[in-house]
Scaffold this motif. Structure first.
Motif, PDB file in Angstrom:
ATOM      1  N   GLU A   7       0.834  -1.205   0.000  1.00 49.03           N
ATOM      2  CA  GLU A   7       0.000   0.000   0.000  1.00 49.03           C
ATOM      3  C   GLU A   7       0.868   1.255   0.000  1.00 49.03           C
ATOM      4  O   GLU A   7       0.561   2.242  -0.677  1.00 49.03           O
ATOM      5  N   ARG A   9       3.957   1.532  -1.179  1.00 45.17           N
ATOM      6  CA  ARG A   9       4.610   1.643  -2.491  1.00 45.17           C
ATOM      7  C   ARG A   9       3.628   2.206  -3.519  1.00 45.17           C
ATOM      8  O   ARG A   9       3.997   3.041  -4.365  1.00 45.17           O
ATOM      9  N   THR A  10       2.386   1.768  -3.462  1.00 47.17           N
ATOM     10  CA  THR A  10       1.364   2.262  -4.382  1.00 47.17           C
ATOM     11  C   THR A  10       1.112   3.745  -4.164  1.00 47.17           C
ATOM     12  O   THR A  10       0.996   4.524  -5.123  1.00 47.17           O
ATOM     13  N   HIS A  11       1.049   4.167  -2.905  1.00 44.13           N
ATOM     14  CA  HIS A  11       0.820   5.584  -2.605  1.00 44.13           C
ATOM     15  C   HIS A  11       1.958   6.438  -3.143  1.00 44.13           C
ATOM     16  O   HIS A  11       1.735   7.491  -3.752  1.00 44.13           O
ATOM     17  N   HIS A  13       4.023   5.748  -5.618  1.00 48.82           N
ATOM     18  CA  HIS A  13       3.974   5.732  -7.086  1.00 48.82           C
ATOM     19  C   HIS A  13       2.845   6.615  -7.612  1.00 48.82           C
ATOM     20  O   HIS A  13       3.031   7.376  -8.572  1.00 48.82           O
ATOM     21  N   ASP A  14       1.673   6.536  -6.978  1.00 46.63           N
ATOM     22  CA  ASP A  14       0.497   7.243  -7.483  1.00 46.63           C
ATOM     23  C   ASP A  14       0.515   8.731  -7.158  1.00 46.63           C
ATOM     24  O   ASP A  14       0.010   9.553  -7.942  1.00 46.63           O
ATOM     25  N   HIS A  15       1.067   9.104  -6.013  1.00 43.93           N
ATOM     26  CA  HIS A  15       0.948  10.488  -5.540  1.00 43.93           C
ATOM     27  C   HIS A  15       2.281  11.236  -5.441  1.00 43.93           C
ATOM     28  O   HIS A  15       2.298  12.439  -5.188  1.00 43.93           O
ATOM     29  N   ASP A 157       0.276  14.223  -6.417  1.00 43.93           N
ATOM     30  CA  ASP A 157       0.237  14.051  -7.868  1.00 43.93           C
ATOM     31  C   ASP A 157       1.083  15.063  -8.630  1.00 43.93           C
ATOM     32  O   ASP A 157       1.134  15.014  -9.871  1.00 43.93           O
ATOM     33  N   HIS A 159       4.139  15.121  -8.933  1.00 43.27           N
ATOM     34  CA  HIS A 159       5.294  14.469  -9.561  1.00 43.27           C
ATOM     35  C   HIS A 159       5.085  14.231 -11.047  1.00 43.27           C
ATOM     36  O   HIS A 159       6.027  13.912 -11.775  1.00 43.27           O
ATOM     37  N   ARG A 160       3.846  14.395 -11.503  1.00 38.74           N
ATOM     38  CA  ARG A 160       3.559  14.217 -12.925  1.00 38.74           C
ATOM     39  C   ARG A 160       3.927  15.458 -13.747  1.00 38.74           C
ATOM     40  O   ARG A 160       3.908  15.424 -14.979  1.00 38.74           O
ATOM     41  N   THR A 208       8.223  16.310  -7.358  1.00 38.93           N
ATOM     42  CA  THR A 208       7.118  16.531  -6.427  1.00 38.93           C
ATOM     43  C   THR A 208       7.279  17.877  -5.734  1.00 38.93           C
ATOM     44  O   THR A 208       8.317  18.165  -5.136  1.00 38.93           O
TER      45      THR A 208
END
Length: 265
Positions: A7, A9-11, A13-15, A157, A159-160, A208
């Motif tokens: 969880e 790692r997903t956070h 990567h996603d945010h 987000d 980081h995008r 970020t």
């Protein structure tokens, strides 16, 4: 065993950021505090340009508003044998793959009652504009990090984004630190604060957006930041960017660095 759950790692990567409540033990924090305080008392690395005021013009007479030490392990090699450095080394490999390593570290101290804010910025605004990076930073407070003393804030987000326009703090090229240029404030909406206990950590990537407010408490806000890079390094851009804020900068820190390098030659 990974220090991060799936969880977490997903956070990340996603945010583009992650807050961890416990990375090292209270005993490890106490050990680091003693080394950290000694380095700042001694102004370790100042003659080489590795100790300087991140938020001021680095005057030799005035008090530093936001003192920073680059490469603290150069002046305190025992840091390399601490639990923090071992844990972060493993964490960097876990997140960036085999061969990834901690490429450098720095320490930032916000003095009590007066420590300046670290303005909104992206770390990649300090780096070579001809490359894209996957580097990560692990920010670790050595006391409780609170809204009062300057905990980290992130824009989820962000980081995008690519590198946004920056400038030297206050538009003054004699100041080393960077901030988002005027007109970029819309990118800092929806920011979230990340208060942490001592020995917790935040992790974020180079694109970020992040910020830490001034220290309004009566104790120093100590933070150690370790930065990791994948084994294959940065990726050259197909079209290089230009960072005029780096080209225009003329700081006392740069002058000390150049003088030290001339003496070494």
């Amino acid at each position: 065993m990974s220090a991060l759950s799936s969880e977490m790692r997903t956070h990340l990567h996603d945010h583009g950021y992650l807050a961890i409540q416990s990375l090292i033990s209270p005993e490890a924090v106490i050990q680091l505090q003693a080394i950290y305080d000694r380095l700042f008392t001694e102004q370790a690395g100042r003659g080489e340009g590795n100790q300087y005021d991140l938020a001021g013009n680095d005057s030799e007479t005035g008090a530093a508003r936001l003192p920073q030490i680059m490469h603290p392990a150069k002046y305190a090699p025992e840091l390399l044998d601490t639990a923090l450095y071992r844990v972060v080394s493993d964490l960097v490999v876990d997140l960036l793959g085999a061969g990834a390593e901690t490429r450098f570290e720095h320490a930032i101290c916000k003095p009590p009652n007066s420590g300046a804010p670290t303005p909104w910025h992206q770390d990649a605004a300090y780096w070579d504009p001809s490359n894209r990076y996957r580097d990560i930073s692990v920010w670790v407070p050595l006391q409780e990090a609170t809204l009062e003393n300057g905990c980290m804030h992130f824009v989820p987000d962000s980081h995008r984004l690519d590198v946004l326009p920056h400038q030297s703090i206050g538009g003054d090229p004699t100041v080393h630190g960077l901030e988002l240029a005027p007109g970029q404030e819309q990118h800092t909406l929806n920011a979230l604060a990340c208060p942490l206990p001592p020995g917790g950590a935040t992790i974020h990537g180079g694109y970020t957006l992040h910020y830490a407010p001034e220290n309004r408490s009566t104790v120093p806000r100590r933070a150690l930041i370790l930065c990791g890079r994948p084994a294959d390094g940065p990726t050259p851009r197909k079209r290089a960017m230009k960072f005029p804020w780096l080209e225009e900068r003329k700081t006392a820190r740069m002058q000390r660095t150049q003088a030290a390098e001339s003496e070494a030659d």
